[in-house]
Write a protein that holds these residues in place. Structure first.
Motif, PDB file in Angstrom:
ATOM      1  N   MET A   1       0.823  -1.182   0.000  1.00 30.37           N
ATOM      2  CA  MET A   1       0.000   0.000   0.000  1.00 30.37           C
ATOM      3  C   MET A   1       0.872   1.253   0.000  1.00 30.37           C
ATOM      4  N   LEU A   2       1.975   1.193   0.674  1.00 28.73           N
ATOM      5  CA  LEU A   2       2.877   2.336   0.749  1.00 28.73           C
ATOM      6  C   LEU A   2       3.493   2.643  -0.614  1.00 28.73           C
ATOM      7  N   SER A   3       3.831   1.626  -1.387  1.00 29.52           N
ATOM      8  CA  SER A   3       4.437   1.844  -2.703  1.00 29.52           C
ATOM      9  C   SER A   3       3.420   2.439  -3.672  1.00 29.52           C
ATOM     10  N   ILE A   4       2.133   2.104  -3.544  1.00 31.62           N
ATOM     11  CA  ILE A   4       1.096   2.670  -4.409  1.00 31.62           C
ATOM     12  C   ILE A   4       0.959   4.156  -4.120  1.00 31.62           C
ATOM     13  N   THR A   5       0.983   4.551  -2.886  1.00 30.98           N
ATOM     14  CA  THR A   5       0.884   5.956  -2.509  1.00 30.98           C
ATOM     15  C   THR A   5       2.102   6.719  -3.033  1.00 30.98           C
ATOM     16  N   LYS A   6       3.268   6.097  -2.936  1.00 27.81           N
ATOM     17  CA  LYS A   6       4.489   6.722  -3.431  1.00 27.81           C
ATOM     18  C   LYS A   6       4.420   6.894  -4.949  1.00 27.81           C
ATOM     19  N   ASP A   7       3.905   5.905  -5.646  1.00 30.50           N
ATOM     20  CA  ASP A   7       3.753   5.983  -7.100  1.00 30.50           C
ATOM     21  C   ASP A   7       2.764   7.082  -7.495  1.00 30.50           C
ATOM     22  N   ILE A   8       1.698   7.203  -6.738  1.00 29.60           N
ATOM     23  CA  ILE A   8       0.696   8.236  -7.018  1.00 29.60           C
ATOM     24  C   ILE A   8       1.301   9.622  -6.826  1.00 29.60           C
ATOM     25  N   LEU A   9       2.059   9.810  -5.759  1.00 28.83           N
ATOM     26  CA  LEU A   9       2.711  11.096  -5.516  1.00 28.83           C
ATOM     27  C   LEU A   9       3.714  11.426  -6.625  1.00 28.83           C
ATOM     28  N   GLU A  10       4.439  10.417  -7.064  1.00 26.39           N
ATOM     29  CA  GLU A  10       5.401  10.612  -8.135  1.00 26.39           C
ATOM     30  C   GLU A  10       4.688  10.995  -9.437  1.00 26.39           C
ATOM     31  N   LEU A  11       3.576  10.355  -9.736  1.00 26.57           N
ATOM     32  CA  LEU A  11       2.796  10.680 -10.922  1.00 26.57           C
ATOM     33  C   LEU A  11       2.216  12.096 -10.842  1.00 26.57           C
ATOM     34  N   LYS A  12       1.743  12.483  -9.648  1.00 25.38           N
ATOM     35  CA  LYS A  12       1.215  13.832  -9.465  1.00 25.38           C
ATOM     36  C   LYS A  12       2.316  14.872  -9.716  1.00 25.38           C
ATOM     37  N   ASN A  13       3.518  14.577  -9.252  1.00 23.13           N
ATOM     38  CA  ASN A  13       4.646  15.477  -9.453  1.00 23.13           C
ATOM     39  C   ASN A  13       4.970  15.601 -10.946  1.00 23.13           C
ATOM     40  N   ILE A  14       4.945  14.482 -11.661  1.00 27.10           N
ATOM     41  CA  ILE A  14       5.205  14.492 -13.104  1.00 27.10           C
ATOM     42  C   ILE A  14       4.127  15.296 -13.827  1.00 27.10           C
ATOM     43  N   VAL A  15       2.874  15.122 -13.446  1.00 28.60           N
ATOM     44  CA  VAL A  15       1.764  15.857 -14.056  1.00 28.60           C
ATOM     45  C   VAL A  15       1.933  17.352 -13.813  1.00 28.60           C
ATOM     46  N   ARG A  16       2.327  17.744 -12.624  1.00 29.03           N
ATOM     47  CA  ARG A  16       2.527  19.147 -12.293  1.00 29.03           C
ATOM     48  C   ARG A  16       3.655  19.743 -13.144  1.00 29.03           C
ATOM     49  N   ILE A  17       4.752  19.006 -13.295  1.00 28.83           N
ATOM     50  CA  ILE A  17       5.870  19.475 -14.119  1.00 28.83           C
ATOM     51  C   ILE A  17       5.431  19.639 -15.577  1.00 28.83           C
ATOM     52  N   LEU A  18       4.705  18.650 -16.083  1.00 32.99           N
ATOM     53  CA  LEU A  18       4.223  18.722 -17.466  1.00 32.99           C
ATOM     54  C   LEU A  18       3.241  19.867 -17.654  1.00 32.99           C
ATOM     55  N   PHE A  19       2.386  20.100 -16.672  1.00 33.77           N
ATOM     56  CA  PHE A  19       1.432  21.205 -16.746  1.00 33.77           C
ATOM     57  C   PHE A  19       2.167  22.541 -16.799  1.00 33.77           C
ATOM     58  N   ASP A  20       3.216  22.678 -15.994  1.00 35.98           N
ATOM     59  CA  ASP A  20       4.015  23.910 -16.009  1.00 35.98           C
ATOM     60  C   ASP A  20       4.686  24.110 -17.375  1.00 35.98           C
ATOM     61  N   LYS A  21       5.196  23.020 -17.960  1.00 36.34           N
ATOM     62  CA  LYS A  21       5.823  23.106 -19.275  1.00 36.34           C
ATOM     63  C   LYS A  21       4.804  23.504 -20.342  1.00 36.34           C
ATOM     64  N   ILE A  22       3.602  22.970 -20.247  1.00 35.81           N
ATOM     65  CA  ILE A  22       2.550  23.312 -21.206  1.00 35.81           C
ATOM     66  C   ILE A  22       2.230  24.799 -21.123  1.00 35.81           C
ATOM     67  N   GLN A  23       2.111  25.311 -19.903  1.00 41.29           N
ATOM     68  CA  GLN A  23       1.819  26.737 -19.744  1.00 41.29           C
ATOM     69  C   GLN A  23       2.939  27.600 -20.323  1.00 41.29           C
ATOM     70  N   LEU A  24       4.181  27.205 -20.078  1.00 39.81           N
ATOM     71  CA  LEU A  24       5.318  27.944 -20.603  1.00 39.81           C
ATOM     72  C   LEU A  24       5.307  27.936 -22.135  1.00 39.81           C
ATOM     73  N   LEU A  25       5.046  26.771 -22.730  1.00 42.19           N
ATOM     74  CA  LEU A  25       5.015  26.669 -24.187  1.00 42.19           C
ATOM     75  C   LEU A  25       3.857  27.467 -24.787  1.00 42.19           C
ATOM     76  N   GLU A  26       2.715  27.482 -24.106  1.00 43.57           N
ATOM     77  CA  GLU A  26       1.583  28.275 -24.591  1.00 43.57           C
ATOM     78  C   GLU A  26       1.900  29.768 -24.545  1.00 43.57           C
ATOM     79  N   ALA A  27       2.608  30.194 -23.517  1.00 43.68           N
ATOM     80  CA  ALA A  27       2.995  31.605 -23.420  1.00 43.68           C
ATOM     81  C   ALA A  27       3.987  31.961 -24.533  1.00 43.68           C
ATOM     82  N   LYS A  28       4.957  31.087 -24.780  1.00 48.46           N
ATOM     83  CA  LYS A  28       5.918  31.319 -25.859  1.00 48.46           C
ATOM     84  C   LYS A  28       5.209  31.343 -27.206  1.00 48.46           C
TER      85      LYS A  28
END
Length: 110
Positions: A1-28
């Protein structure tokens, strides 16, 4: 159960990074579109100014430069001046169209 929570947090972090990149590219992208529109407007203005002379603007005749327009401009299908086709072909084939006159290539010292 602990590894699933860790995987979810890691995925959320990746999604946040990708979202920030999308915003930057849209601004450019928006900035590049604005610059493109400015350059298109400038290009149109320069093209219009390029074709101005004293005949289609308020510029004085002296600003036209040394180029004069031909008195009788030729159309696209008009005959071109110069020597006839057969005369040019004689020289291309290496034949002398005037046998009484020696060409330089026929001289012994060339």
């Amino acid at each position: 159960m602990l590894s699933i929570t860790k995987d979810i947090l890691e995925l959320k972090n990746i999604v946040r990074i990708l979202f920030d990149k999308i915003q930057l590219l849209e601004a450019k992208n928006a900035a590049l579109k604005a610059e493109n529109n400015e350059l298109k407007a400038e290009n149109s203005e320069l093209k219009a100014r390029l074709h101005l002379d004293s005949h289609n603007s308020s510029k004085p005749l002296s600003s036209d430069g040394l180029l004069k327009k031909p008195a009788f401009p030729r159309g696209k299908n008009s005959k071109q001046g110069g020597t006839g086709k057969s005369h040019r072909q004689d020289f291309r084939n290496g034949e002398n169209p005037r046998p009484g006159i020696r060409l330089l290539s026929n001289l012994s010292w060339c």
